[in-house]
Design a protein around this motif. Sequence first.
Motif, PDB file in Angstrom:
ATOM      1  N   ALA A  16       0.769  -1.271  -0.189  1.00 41.90           N
ATOM      2  CA  ALA A  16      -0.015  -0.039   0.144  1.00 41.90           C
ATOM      3  C   ALA A  16       0.897   1.277  -0.003  1.00 41.90           C
ATOM      4  N   THR A  17       2.018   1.136   0.831  1.00 38.27           N
ATOM      5  CA  THR A  17       2.937   2.614   0.702  1.00 38.27           C
ATOM      6  C   THR A  17       3.471   2.657  -0.700  1.00 38.27           C
ATOM      7  N   VAL A  18       3.889   1.695  -1.101  1.00 38.94           N
ATOM      8  CA  VAL A  18       4.684   1.718  -2.591  1.00 38.94           C
ATOM      9  C   VAL A  18       3.637   2.216  -3.418  1.00 38.94           C
ATOM     10  N   ALA A  19       2.416   1.627  -3.282  1.00 35.69           N
ATOM     11  CA  ALA A  19       1.395   2.094  -4.403  1.00 35.69           C
ATOM     12  C   ALA A  19       1.074   3.736  -4.076  1.00 35.69           C
ATOM     13  N   LEU A  20       0.961   4.167  -2.808  1.00 37.90           N
ATOM     14  CA  LEU A  20       0.681   5.438  -2.452  1.00 37.90           C
ATOM     15  C   LEU A  20       1.784   6.378  -3.049  1.00 37.90           C
TER      16      LEU A  20
END
Length: 148
Positions: A16-20
């Motif tokens: 989720a952090t990488v996608a954000l």
Amino acid sequence: MKNLKKQRRIQIILVATVALVLATGLIGYAMRDGINLFRAPTQVLADPPAPNEVFRIGGLVAEGSITRGQGEVIRFEVTDGGATVPVSFRGVLPDLFSENQGMVGTGSYVDGVFVATEILAKHDETYMPKEVIDALKEQGVYQDAEGS
């Protein structure tokens, strides 16, 4: 079993952090040309932008400056009371475009001339874009209409 759930949560948080971060980067990349900063003629002459930079300029159309060239080319000057910038525009001007009226143009500054790709004019007798009013107030030229 507990260790597997904890590991799965950590993986989801990382994904989720990488996608954000990736989404934020893509939005910033897409908007780099979509943000047109507003400048008054005084600001343009004080710090001329690069010829490939697209920005908005606004002020009053200088009196007696509108000339029509070959074909659809229109030349005029825009002023904020402190400085005047020549403008060249190829196209059809808005119906309410006239001298001593507020305007905002989008384009670039090339060889001392603002080459406009779009011209916006007032939409009624009292309208003037907020950016133009602020620039004219800064120059001490703008005065509020009576009763406002």
